[in-house]
Design an enzyme around this catalytic site. Structure first.
Site, PDB file in Angstrom:
ATOM      1  N   HIS A  30       2.759  21.717  59.150  1.00  0.00           N
ATOM      2  CA  HIS A  30       0.997  22.041  59.013  1.00  0.00           C
ATOM      3  C   HIS A  30       0.738  21.124  58.247  1.00  0.00           C
ATOM      4  O   HIS A  30       0.980  21.796  56.900  1.00  0.00           O
ATOM      5  CB  HIS A  30       0.412  23.281  59.077  1.00  0.00           C
ATOM      6  N   HIS A 208       1.162  25.556  69.685  1.00  0.00           N
ATOM      7  CA  HIS A 208       2.505  27.612  68.997  1.00  0.00           C
ATOM      8  C   HIS A 208       2.168  28.172  70.380  1.00  0.00           C
ATOM      9  O   HIS A 208       1.424  28.649  70.700  1.00  0.00           O
ATOM     10  CB  HIS A 208       1.725  28.391  67.963  1.00  0.00           C
ATOM     11  N   GLU A 211       5.462  33.205  68.988  1.00  0.00           N
ATOM     12  CA  GLU A 211       5.140  33.526  68.018  1.00  0.00           C
ATOM     13  C   GLU A 211       5.172  35.077  67.362  1.00  0.00           C
ATOM     14  O   GLU A 211       5.977  35.437  67.136  1.00  0.00           O
ATOM     15  CB  GLU A 211       4.465  32.384  67.166  1.00  0.00           C
ATOM     16  N   ASP A 289       6.949  24.665  58.928  1.00  0.00           N
ATOM     17  CA  ASP A 289       5.552  25.252  59.620  1.00  0.00           C
ATOM     18  C   ASP A 289       4.690  25.320  58.017  1.00  0.00           C
ATOM     19  O   ASP A 289       3.685  24.166  58.093  1.00  0.00           O
ATOM     20  CB  ASP A 289       6.322  26.649  59.256  1.00  0.00           C
ATOM     21  N   ASP A 290       4.851  26.078  57.232  1.00  0.00           N
ATOM     22  CA  ASP A 290       4.072  25.839  56.162  1.00  0.00           C
ATOM     23  C   ASP A 290       4.774  26.202  54.610  1.00  0.00           C
ATOM     24  O   ASP A 290       4.507  26.651  54.336  1.00  0.00           O
ATOM     25  CB  ASP A 290       2.920  26.488  56.502  1.00  0.00           C
TER      26      ASP A 290
HETATM   27  N1  ADE Z   1      -1.169  27.181  61.270  1.00  0.00           N
HETATM   28  C1  ADE Z   1      -0.417  27.110  60.079  1.00  0.00           C
HETATM   29  N2  ADE Z   1      -0.023  27.576  60.361  1.00  0.00           N
HETATM   30  C2  ADE Z   1       0.432  28.426  61.835  1.00  0.00           C
HETATM   31  C3  ADE Z   1       1.258  29.310  62.535  1.00  0.00           C
HETATM   32  N3  ADE Z   1       2.343  29.461  61.884  1.00  0.00           N
HETATM   33  N4  ADE Z   1       1.146  29.934  63.424  1.00  0.00           N
HETATM   34  C4  ADE Z   1      -0.137  29.380  64.087  1.00  0.00           C
HETATM   35  N5  ADE Z   1      -0.978  28.905  63.170  1.00  0.00           N
HETATM   36  C5  ADE Z   1      -0.715  28.396  61.926  1.00  0.00           C
HETATM   37 ZN    ZN Z   2       3.111  26.432  63.123  1.00  0.00          ZN
END
Ligand code: ADE
Ligand code: ZN
Length: 351
Positions: A30, A208, A211, A289-290
């Site tokens: 993201h 997604h 998770e 991911d982030d």
């Molecule tokens: N937005 C940013 N990271 C995310 C994640 N791991 N799961 C869902 N939405 C997200």
């Molecule tokens: Zn994600």
């Protein structure tokens, strides 16, 4: 495989360095999650945005997450500093430079337009800024970049439909759509119409699922949204029939190990279920991911995972790197060229 690879002769230290130097694709990042605290404060100062954190250290102290929602609250606060096209460009350019250092040769970056349009930022500002950085990354870093527009699942489907229509003047700037934000209570079926519309437009589809949400969400992402990749998907293991289907159909899972630990999906990397996913024959890829929030970029994810799980082999490493290309949304010819480069790196190991 075009070249013979002597997997058995690759020592552990050598494998860790191979993971770093190998060409790879990142398919689950993201871009708003790549905003480092220093850049957040720089942009806040430039744009006169007041943050609920005194300084960089206070913001970093807030990175103690207990679940997905606790992270998203901080992530949306961080994204509030993005105002101008130059801000989106600066954010993405910083990620591209960092990714290139990890030998990422291709990336498919998610962006969340609703996070910005809801604050009065125009769609064109977001997309033009990201696209400018992407073009520069292709020209100056030799990095191949694609954009994937994500819908926020905590909002309703009409908002997602309006967002897709608002992005159509820039249809040529993104290759697909995704679904992110708070998973629990927001199943994929909420977005059936907007995914059907995206499909009609020729867009590639990801979401997604699994998770934090149950395997049923992975099933509905496949059956109702008709996604081609599942982001995370780690909870599929609770449903053996679903696992068999994901393996048979070779649906790529974009797994994010450090994210899963930071968001308490697994206690630690040593307890991650990647070895079981691989043993089940699934098409697993490794992603960050982030990265600014979860303590590492893609190579950190690879290296820390392999350090924590001695059962993972050189063959597993090769498979996941190769999967990153096979699961990407580029022409087969490009996939083939990158896989040849990957083979060359692995085959250089002398038996
Ligand atoms: N937005 C940013 N990271 C995310 C994640 N791991 N799961 C869902 N939405 C997200
Ligand atoms: Zn994600």
């Amino acid at each position: 495989m075009t070249l013979p690879i002597a997997f058995a002769h690759i020592s552990r230290p050598h494998l860790l360095s191979l993971l770093r130097v190998a060409p790879k694709a990142e398919l689950h990042i993201h871009i708003e999650g790549s905003l480092e605290p220093e850049l957040i404060f720089e942009l806040a100062a430039r744009n006169g945005v007041k943050l609920p954190y005194a300084d960089v250290e206070a913001l970093r102290r807030a990175y103690a997450f207990t679940n997905l929602q606790s992270f998203l609250d901080v992530y949306y606060a961080g994204a509030s500093v993005l105002i101008t096209e130059a801000d989106f460009d600066a954010m993405a350019w910083a990620y591209f430079q960092r990714a290139a250092r990890d030998n990422v040769v291709h990336c498919e970056i998610f962006f969340d337009p609703q996070t910005h349009t809801a604050r009065g930022i125009a769609m064109g500002v977001v997309i033009r800024g990201l696209d400018a950085a992407a073009r520069r990354a292709e020209a100056e870093l030799g990095l191949s970049v694609r954009l994937i527009l994500c819908f926020l699942r905590h909002l309703d489907e009409d908002d997602a439909l309006a967002t897709l229509e608002a992005a159509l003047p820039w249809r040529d700037k993104f290759v697909g759509v995704g679904l992110d934000s708070s998973e629990m209570g927001h199943p994929p079926e909420k977005f059936t119409r907007v995914f059907a519309r995206a499909r009609e437009l020729g867009l590639r589809l990801v979401a997604h699922a699994g998770e934090e949400g149950p395997p049923a969400y992975i099933r509905s992402a496949l059956d109702l949204l008709r996604v081609e990749r599942v982001d995370h998907g780690v909870r599929c293991l609770e449903d053996p029939e679903l696992v068999a289907r994901l393996a048979r159909e070779r649906v790529p899972l974009t797994v994010c190990p450090l994210s899963n630990v930071k968001l308490c999906v697994f206690d630690d990397l040593g307890h991650h279920n990647i070895p079981a996913l691989l043993a089940a024959g699934l098409c697993v890829t490794i992603n960050s991911d982030d990265p600014a929030y979860f303590g590492g970029y893609v190579n950190d994810n690879f290296v820390q995972l392999f350090e924590s799980l001695p059962s993972l082999t050189a063959r597993d490493a090769y498979a996941m790197l190769r999967n990153s290309f096979e699961g990407s949304f580029v022409e087969d010819e490009d996939k083939g060229l990158w896989i040849e480069e990957l083979d060359t790196v692995f085959a250089a190991i002398e038996p």
